[in-house]
Design an enzyme around this catalytic site. Structure first.
Site, mmCIF file in Angstrom:
data_model
loop_
_atom_site.group_PDB
_atom_site.id
_atom_site.type_symbol
_atom_site.label_atom_id
_atom_site.label_comp_id
_atom_site.label_asym_id
_atom_site.label_seq_id
_atom_site.Cartn_x
_atom_site.Cartn_y
_atom_site.Cartn_z
ATOM 1 C CD GLU A 1 -34.728 17.499 14.380
ATOM 2 O OE1 GLU A 1 -34.976 17.032 15.447
ATOM 3 O OE2 GLU A 1 -35.555 17.576 13.262
ATOM 4 C CG HIS B 1 -38.600 9.681 20.336
ATOM 5 N ND1 HIS B 1 -37.662 9.617 19.344
ATOM 6 C CD2 HIS B 1 -38.809 11.162 20.101
ATOM 7 C CE1 HIS B 1 -37.311 10.638 18.758
ATOM 8 N NE2 HIS B 1 -38.105 11.653 19.077
ATOM 9 C CG ASP C 1 -32.711 13.758 16.114
ATOM 10 O OD1 ASP C 1 -32.220 12.603 16.319
ATOM 11 O OD2 ASP C 1 -33.931 13.943 15.894
ATOM 12 C CB CYS D 1 -37.966 22.532 20.555
ATOM 13 S SG CYS D 1 -37.454 21.796 19.070
HETATM 14 C C1 PEP Z 1 -34.692 17.021 18.912
HETATM 15 O O1 PEP Z 1 -34.425 16.153 18.094
HETATM 16 O O2 PEP Z 1 -33.961 17.749 19.591
HETATM 17 C C2 PEP Z 1 -36.119 17.019 18.873
HETATM 18 C C3 PEP Z 1 -36.773 18.149 19.371
HETATM 19 O O3 PEP Z 1 -36.800 16.126 18.071
HETATM 20 P P1 PEP Z 1 -37.036 14.461 18.642
HETATM 21 O O4 PEP Z 1 -36.653 14.612 20.039
HETATM 22 O O5 PEP Z 1 -38.544 14.445 18.712
HETATM 23 O O6 PEP Z 1 -36.296 13.833 17.741
HETATM 24 MG MG MG Z 2 -35.402 15.191 16.296
#
Ligand code: PEP
Ligand code: MG
Length: 543
Positions: free
Chosen positions: A426, A187, A450, A497
């Site tokens: 996810e 993150h 994820d 995403c």
């Molecule tokens: C993902 O897991 O691809 C996602 C978009 O959420 P994050 O990266 O915030 O876990």
């Molecule tokens: Mg995620």
């Protein structure tokens, strides 16, 4: 000149002075002040402002339940408690620290002293100390709680950075970020990418680099330490070339996201907060495909209240006008911990109580967010989506909550809108039941970050797996195709995403799979748009 090779988390060129950030040290170093008198005055002024605010709230509380005024009176008592103020003042005077730092530290020390005592009256006292410290910090102005990096733009170097630290830094003065620990999918990396800051990791950074000049080449993953004037000039030319390429891309800013054969596929932007909206507009995204709302919950003493959240979401809705803006509900847990949620220590946090599981365990906190989102929906084209879903029962539980939220808002006479709802895919479980989930939603959004870690059973943040973690794995690509087909069978739009959505080498593949939107960090909108507009889906398929 010393050359250090690492890995790129976000490309770009930067040259400047290094600032080495050492977590243990920064508190003293970054919060020390020259003029303690000024800090004392600021503290006294904040105290007066908060006292005035509490008096006003007390006056407004007349006629309301007694518990409301009792609460404000107790806070006023803490504020006026001479030992509390004396502790803060003595810290400012004796250690020459900022008022903000003195308030934070005094609060932590008091809480530490009291926390072993279980008596309800002490628990209440701790709550009021937290609340009053929070109000004082706010009265001082937002910058007081931030990590101040100084006046000059710097190349920020650290062993590692966590999301809260990045959140608290003033990004305007960060030219580039260089760390030892990290991974492309962490993150922290996603945040610097969202802010459009060139970043490297896996570089053997050392405190003695502090103050030295460096060049960061985010295209080759290289750090040049103490470059000569000649080398600096050479890099300035490369930076200018980089800038020209960016300007060329900017010509696509207002162009529609349509393939050569006329299919519209949206390119949305992922953001961490409404502060990133300027980048969304700068790069001309079709909308916001993912707002990671959990950042609103980090680095705080308590969860944000309905109204605070509402104001942020309304800002998002209004800023986007008719464009789509999807708020992902709080995805806390794992690497995004908020202390006040009191998540017990977990042996394996990645597999632990996170995302929707945690939200459903804290319904009092979650319901405030849902109310805020539904209220803000009235002011634009907002949607809501839920992270880490792994069963239809979770969606049923959310549906029941949404029903109650709507009833509550109607009873309170507050305007709201019935907004569209999405499920994040996810987990492999969500892939396998994608059609059933789609039947309960308006859209699906595939979170490949994820999804990859759970499919490959590889921690996305583990540096020793950085060469093995592979979001292009055929299993992941097959799953994406399965989800798109399942979603379409149920009449849902399907988006991607996760970070993979920005991989231009895969844009053609995703388009041929039938994806309806790709959501990427703002700076990647235009490179994806360029490929999308060059793709002809009526030509021989690749798949
Ligand atoms: C993902 O897991 O691809 C996602 C978009 O959420 P994050 O990266 O915030 O876990
Ligand atoms: Mg995620």
């Amino acid at each position: 000149m010393e050359i250090l090779k690492g890995k790129t988390s976000f490309p770009g060129i930067a040259a400047g002075k290094i600032l080495f950030y050492a977590r243990d040290e920064y508190e003293i170093r970054w919060h020390s002040v020259k003029d303690a008198r000024k800090e004392l005055d600021s503290f006294e002024k904040a105290k007066r402002d908060v006292a005035e605010l509490l008096e006003k709230l007390l006056a407004e509380a007349e006629g309301k339940p007694a518990s409301v005024s009792k609460n404000y009176r107790a806070q006023l008592q803490v504020l006026m408690d001479e030992s509390y103020s004396a502790a803060i003042r003595s810290m400012i005077e004796n250690q020459s620290v900022s008022a903000g730092y003195a308030i934070h530290t005094t609060r932590d020390e008091l809480i530490y002293t009291f926390q072993k005592l279980e008596a309800p009256v002490i628990r209440e006292r701790i709550r009021h100390i937290r609340e009053i410290s929070f109000k004082l910090i706010r009265a001082l102005g937002t910058s007081s709680s931030r990590i101040v990096l100084g006046e000059e733009p710097v190349i920020l170097m650290a062993d590692e950075l966590n999301p809260v630290e990045i959140l608290e830094m003033e990004k305007d003065n960060i030219l580039a970020v260089v760390t030892f620990h990290g991974s492309e999918i962490s993150h922290s990396s996603i945040m610097t990418r969202t802010m459009d800051i060139p970043s490297l990791f896996n570089i053997n950074v050392r405190p003695e680099f502090d103050g030295r000049m460096a060049v960061v080449d985010g295209y080759t993953g290289t750090l040049y330490l103490d470059p000569s004037d000649e080398q600096l000039k050479e890099y300035e030319l490369r930076r200018q070339e980089d800038q020209r390429e960016r300007e060329e891309l900017m010509k696509l800013k207002d162009k529609p996201d349509v393939t050569l054969d006329g299919k519209e596929v949206n390119v949305y932007a992922n953001i961490g907060s409404v502060d990133d909206l300027s980048n969304v507009d700068y790069y001309g995204a079709d909308g916001v495909g993912l707002m990671r709302s959990e950042f609103q919950y980090l680095g705080k003493d308590r969860s944000p209240r309905e109204n605070e959240l509402f104001l942020e979401y309304r800002r998002l809705a209004e800023a986007m006008g008719g464009r789509t803006a999807i708020v992902r509900t709080m995805d806390l847990g794992a690497d995004k911990k908020a202390d006040y949620m009191r998540i017990p220590a977990e042996t394996n946090p990645i597999m632990g109580n996170r995302g929707i599981r945690l939200a459903l365990d804290h319904k009092d906190v979650f319901v405030e967010q849902l109310r805020a989102i539904y209220r803000a929906g009235y002011y634009g084209n907002l949607s809501v989506m839920f992270p880490m879903i792994s069963s239809v029962e979770e969606m049923d539980e959310i549906d029941a909550m949404i029903q109650e939220v709507k009833e509550n808002l109607a009873e309170r006479g507050l305007p709201f809108r019935d907004i569209s709802r999405g499920v994040m895919i996810e987990t492999p479980a969500a892939v396998m039941i994608a059609e059933e989930l789609a039947a309960r939603a308006d859209f699906l959004s595939i979170g490949t970050n994820d999804l990859t870690q759970y499919t490959l059973a590889m921690d996305r943040q583990n540096p020793s797996l950085k060469d093995k973690y592979n979001d292009h794995h055929p299993a992941v690509l097959k799953m994406i195709k399965m989800v798109i087909d399942a979603g379409h069978r149920a009449g849902c739009r399907v988006f991607i995403c996760g970070e993979i959505a920005a991989e231009t080498s895969l844009t053609d593949t995703f388009l041929r799979m039938g994806v309806d939107a790709l959501s990427v960090v703002p700076a990647c909108v235009l490179p994806v748009r360029r490929i999308l507009r060059q793709t002809d889906l009526s030509s021989v398929t690749k798949m």
